[in-house]
Design a protein around this motif. Structure first.
Motif: not given
Length: 176
Positions: A144-151, A139-142
């Motif tokens: 801004a989200s910790a999960m957005g940087s997961w490999k 919801p906060d974008g790739f």
């Protein structure tokens, strides 16, 4: 028998490197015997008709890119029907309110069950794995989200390619 497919190229045209000309790729794939070849966006979405089965088609498209552009590009393929089923499944549609922050990662094969079981809990969003697709809502974008940087390829042990919900919708529309 010829089937309608979408070939999803991983990590092309994201910057100055790994450039693949979509007009030239259309020509090359047509020369290789595929029909009704068209592309959507420069990010590596190819719609085409082919008599080849999925695995062979992915290998053929990847080989064409290697020969023409000297790039090793993984390719994930879905039939038009499979792609429509991805859109219809929409497991996070009840929470995903912004399609630009909702995405699907397409894998060539399902991740191993033990890798899925060991995946971390969602942080700053939600995710759902359904077969060969990983749906991710941030919801906060790739950025801004910790999960957005997961490999995800390391977490799940299989490399895939990601498309936002708007692109998935458009590809389904274009296959009809």
């Amino acid at each position: 028998m010829t089937a309608r497919y979408v070939a999803l190229l991983r990590a092309v045209n994201l910057g100055a490197t790994r450039r693949v000309s979509m007009p030239r790729l259309r020509e090359v794939l047509t020369e290789r015997g595929h029909g009704a070849v068209r592309t959507h966006l420069a990010s590596g979405n190819v719609l085409l008709e082919s008599p080849l089965p999925e695995v062979e088609l992915a290998a053929d498209v990847s080989a064409a890119i290697a020969e023409e552009f000297s790039l090793d590009v993984p390719v994930v393929v879905r039939t038009a029907q499979e792609l429509a089923a991805v859109l219809a499944a929409d497991p996070l549609g009840h929470v995903a309110t912004d399609p630009s922050r909702y995405s699907v990662t397409f894998f060539p094969e399902p991740p191993a069950p033990e890798r899925v079981a060991a995946a971390p809990s969602a942080e700053g969003g939600e995710y759902a794995l359904r077969g060969r697709e990983l749906y991710v809502w941030l919801p906060d974008g790739f950025q801004a989200s910790a999960m957005g940087s997961w490999k995800w390829d390391r977490i799940l042990g299989v490399a895939g390619t990601n498309r936002n919900w708007n692109t998935v919708r458009k590809l389904v529309e274009l296959t009809r």
